[in-house]
Design a protein around this motif. Sequence first.
Motif, mmCIF file in Angstrom:
data_model
loop_
_atom_site.group_PDB
_atom_site.id
_atom_site.type_symbol
_atom_site.label_atom_id
_atom_site.label_comp_id
_atom_site.label_asym_id
_atom_site.label_seq_id
_atom_site.Cartn_x
_atom_site.Cartn_y
_atom_site.Cartn_z
ATOM 1 N N GLY A 117 0.813 -1.215 0.000
ATOM 2 C CA GLY A 117 0.000 0.000 0.000
ATOM 3 C C GLY A 117 0.845 1.263 0.000
ATOM 4 N N VAL A 118 1.856 1.299 0.854
ATOM 5 C CA VAL A 118 2.730 2.475 0.908
ATOM 6 C C VAL A 118 3.516 2.619 -0.392
ATOM 7 N N GLY A 119 4.060 1.504 -0.883
ATOM 8 C CA GLY A 119 4.837 1.539 -2.126
ATOM 9 C C GLY A 119 4.006 2.005 -3.310
ATOM 10 N N ALA A 120 2.750 1.559 -3.372
ATOM 11 C CA ALA A 120 1.880 1.933 -4.486
ATOM 12 C C ALA A 120 1.603 3.424 -4.511
ATOM 13 N N PHE A 121 1.361 4.011 -3.350
ATOM 14 C CA PHE A 121 1.101 5.449 -3.304
ATOM 15 C C PHE A 121 2.319 6.224 -3.808
ATOM 16 N N VAL A 122 3.499 5.813 -3.376
ATOM 17 C CA VAL A 122 4.730 6.480 -3.805
ATOM 18 C C VAL A 122 4.954 6.297 -5.307
ATOM 19 N N GLY A 123 4.614 5.137 -5.830
ATOM 20 C CA GLY A 123 4.927 4.825 -7.225
ATOM 21 C C GLY A 123 3.849 5.140 -8.235
ATOM 22 N N THR A 124 2.669 5.636 -7.798
ATOM 23 C CA THR A 124 1.562 5.862 -8.732
ATOM 24 C C THR A 124 1.889 6.844 -9.862
ATOM 25 N N PRO A 125 2.561 7.973 -9.627
ATOM 26 C CA PRO A 125 2.876 8.856 -10.758
ATOM 27 C C PRO A 125 3.673 8.159 -11.869
ATOM 28 N N ALA A 126 4.646 7.360 -11.498
ATOM 29 C CA ALA A 126 5.400 6.613 -12.508
ATOM 30 C C ALA A 126 4.518 5.570 -13.172
ATOM 31 N N GLU A 127 3.594 4.980 -12.406
ATOM 32 C CA GLU A 127 2.671 3.979 -12.944
ATOM 33 C C GLU A 127 1.753 4.588 -14.001
ATOM 34 N N VAL A 128 1.210 5.767 -13.714
ATOM 35 C CA VAL A 128 0.344 6.452 -14.676
ATOM 36 C C VAL A 128 1.120 6.750 -15.962
ATOM 37 N N SER A 129 2.341 7.244 -15.816
ATOM 38 C CA SER A 129 3.186 7.530 -16.982
ATOM 39 C C SER A 129 3.455 6.266 -17.783
ATOM 40 N N LEU A 130 3.725 5.168 -17.087
ATOM 41 C CA LEU A 130 4.007 3.894 -17.758
ATOM 42 C C LEU A 130 2.814 3.412 -18.567
ATOM 43 N N ILE A 131 1.625 3.461 -17.962
ATOM 44 C CA ILE A 131 0.413 3.023 -18.664
ATOM 45 C C ILE A 131 0.175 3.890 -19.897
ATOM 46 N N ARG A 132 0.309 5.215 -19.756
ATOM 47 C CA ARG A 132 0.089 6.120 -20.882
ATOM 48 C C ARG A 132 1.082 5.843 -22.011
ATOM 49 N N MET A 133 2.367 5.659 -21.659
ATOM 50 C CA MET A 133 3.411 5.471 -22.676
ATOM 51 C C MET A 133 3.270 4.136 -23.387
ATOM 52 N N THR A 134 2.934 3.078 -22.655
ATOM 53 C CA THR A 134 2.806 1.765 -23.293
ATOM 54 C C THR A 134 1.512 1.643 -24.098
ATOM 55 N N ALA A 135 0.502 2.441 -23.746
ATOM 56 C CA ALA A 135 -0.771 2.387 -24.470
ATOM 57 C C ALA A 135 -0.758 3.230 -25.739
ATOM 58 N N ASP A 136 0.179 4.155 -25.875
ATOM 59 C CA ASP A 136 0.154 5.157 -26.940
ATOM 60 C C ASP A 136 0.152 4.552 -28.341
ATOM 61 N N GLY A 137 0.926 3.513 -28.545
ATOM 62 C CA GLY A 137 1.088 2.960 -29.891
ATOM 63 C C GLY A 137 -0.159 2.344 -30.486
ATOM 64 N N ARG A 138 -1.155 2.035 -29.658
ATOM 65 C CA ARG A 138 -2.386 1.432 -30.174
ATOM 66 C C ARG A 138 -3.385 2.483 -30.646
ATOM 67 N N LEU A 139 -3.088 3.772 -30.397
ATOM 68 C CA LEU A 139 -4.006 4.850 -30.781
ATOM 69 C C LEU A 139 -3.711 5.357 -32.187
ATOM 70 N N PRO A 140 -4.699 5.962 -32.868
ATOM 71 C CA PRO A 140 -4.435 6.629 -34.153
ATOM 72 C C PRO A 140 -3.404 7.739 -33.953
ATOM 73 N N LEU A 141 -2.654 8.052 -34.989
ATOM 74 C CA LEU A 141 -1.568 9.025 -34.883
ATOM 75 C C LEU A 141 -2.011 10.351 -34.289
ATOM 76 N N GLU A 142 -3.190 10.821 -34.692
ATOM 77 C CA GLU A 142 -3.644 12.133 -34.229
ATOM 78 C C GLU A 142 -4.060 12.132 -32.750
ATOM 79 N N GLN A 143 -4.251 10.956 -32.161
ATOM 80 C CA GLN A 143 -4.679 10.877 -30.762
ATOM 81 C C GLN A 143 -3.539 10.522 -29.812
ATOM 82 N N ARG A 144 -2.371 10.246 -30.336
ATOM 83 C CA ARG A 144 -1.265 9.819 -29.473
ATOM 84 C C ARG A 144 -0.719 10.990 -28.655
ATOM 85 N N ARG A 145 -0.263 10.658 -27.468
ATOM 86 C CA ARG A 145 0.297 11.680 -26.579
ATOM 87 C C ARG A 145 1.758 11.964 -26.906
ATOM 88 N N ASN A 146 2.444 10.955 -27.419
ATOM 89 C CA ASN A 146 3.848 11.096 -27.851
ATOM 90 C C ASN A 146 4.764 11.650 -26.765
#
Length: 288
Positions: A117-146
């Motif tokens: 629980g403590v580790g997850a709270f500390v690591g959530t910002p990196a987790e959100v970034s990881l999910i966004r970055m790994t998900a980007d390639g499945r989106l159309p080019l105009e919708q990617r966050r890059n």
Amino acid sequence: MATPAIPQRPIPNSIKFLFGGLAGMGATVFVQPLDLIKTRMQLSGGGRSSFSVGSEILRKEGVSGIYTGLSAGLLRQATYTTTRLGIYTWLFDLIKSPEGAPPGFGTKMGLGVVAGGVGAFVGTPAEVSLIRMTADGRLPLEQRRNYKNVADALLRIIREEGLFSLWRGTTPTIGRAMVVNAAQLSSYSQAREMLNVYIPDGIGLHFVASMISGLITTVASMPVDIIKTRIQNAEGSLSMKKVVVDIVKNEGVFSLWKGFLPYYARLGPHTILTFIFLEQMNAWYKRQ
């Protein structure tokens, strides 16, 4: 006359935290491609195999594409794993009996819940970034966050969505971490103790105990991981209840275990490598 044995000094807490983070980061370097495939499958509404997802990544994004999000994955380990393993080993040593007897299985699970629980709270910002970055390639080019890297991801999320968006999905993230750590850390410690009667202490014992731990953890944590992934990938606000209802209604109950093989193929080796690296660093430190 025999020379009396020199008692070993306990490993300082700062070193326990350091070794925990380094072990997790080392394991991530090897399993990041599997984490990428797992995330893409969890976000996909249709039934696709891990092979087809992996082939598509290679075809559309190239060989370097399989390491998309590596910087975020390393930061996640540097924050989340450093905290969870450090806290777990510190508490584990703290409550051992004066004779050195380890705590019971239920206590180990409790320690895993707290550490996770403590580790997850500390690591959530990196987790959100990881999910966004790994998900980007499945989106159309105009919708990617890059996002260029994890630092760019963090700064842009703060600028475009606000500081607290870095903790989007904190509740399911902490819930997943509690399940993962209660299952992973306690089952590894228990399996290691039980198997040590038959297998001498060493890499072989650490490997078998890690395999058992990885399988138990995969079955227990996958539903919470899928819910967390979908909430963190969304830009709007989503409740856990809505995500669960939508998945079960539109994709079926067993979709909560979608991507089981790549998830286990990622979590299993990551568990094995993390604990082996950690055990070897602890052994090296004690020798020194």
